[in-house]
Structure formats: structure tokens, C-alpha cells
Design a protein around this motif. Sequence first.
Motif, PDB file in Angstrom:
ATOM      1  N   GLU A  35       0.832  -1.188   0.000  1.00  9.64           N
ATOM      2  CA  GLU A  35       0.000   0.000   0.000  1.00  9.64           C
ATOM      3  C   GLU A  35       0.869   1.241   0.000  1.00  9.64           C
ATOM      4  OE1 GLU A  35      -0.900   0.309   4.703  1.00  9.64           O
ATOM      5  OE2 GLU A  35      -1.570  -1.483   3.669  1.00  9.64           O
ATOM      6  N   ASN A  36       0.273   2.348  -0.348  1.00  5.52           N
ATOM      7  CA  ASN A  36       0.999   3.609  -0.325  1.00  5.52           C
ATOM      8  C   ASN A  36       1.202   4.045   1.115  1.00  5.52           C
ATOM      9  OD1 ASN A  36       1.002   3.737  -3.100  1.00  5.52           O
ATOM     10  ND2 ASN A  36      -0.905   4.903  -3.185  1.00  5.52           N
ATOM     11  N   MET A  37       2.395   4.568   1.389  1.00  4.27           N
ATOM     12  CA  MET A  37       2.652   5.099   2.724  1.00  4.27           C
ATOM     13  C   MET A  37       3.490   6.358   2.583  1.00  4.27           C
ATOM     14  SD  MET A  37       5.468   2.508   4.481  1.00  4.27           S
ATOM     15  CE  MET A  37       4.994   2.866   6.123  1.00  4.27           C
ATOM     16  N   LYS A  38       3.342   7.233   3.569  1.00  3.59           N
ATOM     17  CA  LYS A  38       4.090   8.489   3.537  1.00  3.59           C
ATOM     18  C   LYS A  38       5.577   8.189   3.713  1.00  3.59           C
ATOM     19  CE  LYS A  38       1.794  11.136   6.648  1.00  3.59           C
ATOM     20  NZ  LYS A  38       1.199  12.159   7.395  1.00  3.59           N
ATOM     21  N   LEU A  39       6.394   9.014   3.087  1.00  5.58           N
ATOM     22  CA  LEU A  39       7.843   8.849   3.184  1.00  5.58           C
ATOM     23  C   LEU A  39       8.304   8.956   4.638  1.00  5.58           C
ATOM     24  CD1 LEU A  39      10.543   8.453   1.795  1.00  5.58           C
ATOM     25  CD2 LEU A  39      10.637  10.907   1.414  1.00  5.58           C
ATOM     26  N   SER A  40       7.700   9.870   5.398  1.00  3.49           N
ATOM     27  CA  SER A  40       8.102  10.029   6.803  1.00  3.49           C
ATOM     28  C   SER A  40       7.820   8.755   7.594  1.00  3.49           C
ATOM     29  CB  SER A  40       7.390  11.215   7.438  1.00  3.49           C
ATOM     30  OG  SER A  40       5.991  11.030   7.417  1.00  3.49           O
ATOM     31  N   ASP A  41       6.688   8.085   7.298  1.00  5.55           N
ATOM     32  CA  ASP A  41       6.370   6.827   7.980  1.00  5.55           C
ATOM     33  C   ASP A  41       7.355   5.731   7.582  1.00  5.55           C
ATOM     34  OD1 ASP A  41       4.217   8.057   9.181  1.00  5.55           O
ATOM     35  OD2 ASP A  41       2.759   7.317   7.708  1.00  5.55           O
ATOM     36  N   ALA A  42       7.723   5.699   6.318  1.00  9.55           N
ATOM     37  CA  ALA A  42       8.681   4.698   5.841  1.00  9.55           C
ATOM     38  C   ALA A  42      10.040   4.906   6.513  1.00  9.55           C
ATOM     39  CB  ALA A  42       8.814   4.768   4.324  1.00  9.55           C
ATOM     40  N   LEU A  43      10.456   6.169   6.637  1.00  8.23           N
ATOM     41  CA  LEU A  43      11.735   6.460   7.291  1.00  8.23           C
ATOM     42  C   LEU A  43      11.700   6.093   8.772  1.00  8.23           C
ATOM     43  CD1 LEU A  43      12.715   9.841   5.622  1.00  8.23           C
ATOM     44  CD2 LEU A  43      13.845   7.646   5.343  1.00  8.23           C
ATOM     45  N   GLN A  44      10.583   6.385   9.448  1.00  8.36           N
ATOM     46  CA  GLN A  44      10.459   6.022  10.861  1.00  8.36           C
ATOM     47  C   GLN A  44      10.534   4.510  11.037  1.00  8.36           C
ATOM     48  OE1 GLN A  44       6.828   7.961  12.069  1.00  8.36           O
ATOM     49  NE2 GLN A  44       7.918   9.795  12.748  1.00  8.36           N
ATOM     50  N   ASP A  45       9.878   3.763  10.159  1.00  9.50           N
ATOM     51  CA  ASP A  45       9.957   2.301  10.217  1.00  9.50           C
ATOM     52  C   ASP A  45      11.381   1.823  10.005  1.00  9.50           C
ATOM     53  OD1 ASP A  45       7.270   2.104  10.698  1.00  9.50           O
ATOM     54  OD2 ASP A  45       6.728   1.401   8.678  1.00  9.50           O
ATOM     55  N   PHE A  46      12.083   2.435   9.036  1.00  8.48           N
ATOM     56  CA  PHE A  46      13.460   2.063   8.746  1.00  8.48           C
ATOM     57  C   PHE A  46      14.359   2.321   9.953  1.00  8.48           C
ATOM     58  CE2 PHE A  46      17.735   3.123   7.241  1.00  8.48           C
ATOM     59  CZ  PHE A  46      18.053   1.961   6.554  1.00  8.48           C
ATOM     60  N   VAL A  47      14.206   3.506  10.560  1.00 11.36           N
ATOM     61  CA  VAL A  47      15.012   3.865  11.729  1.00 11.36           C
ATOM     62  C   VAL A  47      14.739   2.894  12.875  1.00 11.36           C
ATOM     63  CG1 VAL A  47      15.292   5.619  13.539  1.00 11.36           C
ATOM     64  CG2 VAL A  47      15.318   6.291  11.142  1.00 11.36           C
ATOM     65  N   ALA A  48      13.471   2.585  13.108  1.00  7.81           N
ATOM     66  CA  ALA A  48      13.100   1.676  14.201  1.00  7.81           C
ATOM     67  C   ALA A  48      13.608   0.267  13.949  1.00  7.81           C
ATOM     68  CB  ALA A  48      11.588   1.668  14.384  1.00  7.81           C
ATOM     69  N   SER A  49      13.450  -0.222  12.742  1.00  6.51           N
ATOM     70  CA  SER A  49      13.834  -1.611  12.461  1.00  6.51           C
ATOM     71  C   SER A  49      15.348  -1.803  12.443  1.00  6.51           C
ATOM     72  CB  SER A  49      13.228  -2.082  11.134  1.00  6.51           C
ATOM     73  OG  SER A  49      13.769  -1.358  10.058  1.00  6.51           O
ATOM     74  N   ASN A  50      16.090  -0.739  12.217  1.00  2.00           N
ATOM     75  CA  ASN A  50      17.551  -0.836  12.194  1.00  2.00           C
ATOM     76  C   ASN A  50      18.212  -0.271  13.446  1.00  2.00           C
ATOM     77  OD1 ASN A  50      18.275  -1.983   9.449  1.00  2.00           O
ATOM     78  ND2 ASN A  50      16.842  -0.371   8.901  1.00  2.00           N
ATOM     79  N   LYS A  51      17.402   0.055  14.452  1.00  2.00           N
ATOM     80  CA  LYS A  51      17.894   0.548  15.747  1.00  2.00           C
ATOM     81  C   LYS A  51      18.848   1.737  15.591  1.00  2.00           C
ATOM     82  CE  LYS A  51      17.349  -3.902  18.020  1.00  2.00           C
ATOM     83  NZ  LYS A  51      17.037  -4.862  16.991  1.00  2.00           N
TER      84      LYS A  51
END
Length: 98
Positions: free
Chosen positions: A7-23
Motif C-alpha cells: 500500500e501507499n505510505m508516507k515517506l516520513s512513515d517509511a523512514l520512521q519504520d526504517f530507523v526503528a527496524s535498524n535501531k
Amino acid sequence: MKKRYNENMKLSDALQDFVASNKLQSGLDKVNAKDVWNAQMGPAIEKYTTSIKLDGSTLYVQLSSSVLREELSYGKEKIVKLLNEELGKNLITKLVLR
């Protein structure tokens, strides 16, 4: 296994997920604390700041002027509050001036 988003997601949400998943948040917090110190305290104080280190929730700031260190020590609580407001979260609980 990596998450896959169909699904489409905001870039800011994608970046937050990336930051969280990579600690990566603690590293970003350290950089943000340094940037906020320099921005909020201004160029005059930045000139005397030789080192800034965030260790846990304690911000260690090394100053080359003992007079400035003494002056800033009177307003530590106010400085912590100002920095946390700019960071948008209660990241810093203690300020140590050296």
C-alpha cells in the motif's frame, strides 16, 4: 525478514519504520542533541563549546571558558527544558558542563 508494503505510505512513515527496524534512533538522538545545542545556544556559546556528548539521557558539554561554564551552570534546568522542547521529546534529563 523484511516487511513488504503493498500500500501507499508516507515517506516520513517509511523512514520512521526504517530507523526503528535498524535501531538507529540513539545515533540520531546524539546528532540531534548536538545540533539543537548549537542552534539554541547561539554562535557565541558554540564558539566556546569544544565537545558535546549524549550518553543515555545525560548531555555532557565541554566548554573552553570557565567563566561561561559558571554562568551556564545557574540555568541548567532551563537549558534542559529548552533543548527537550526543541527536540520534541524528553531526551535529556541531566546536563553536565565541563
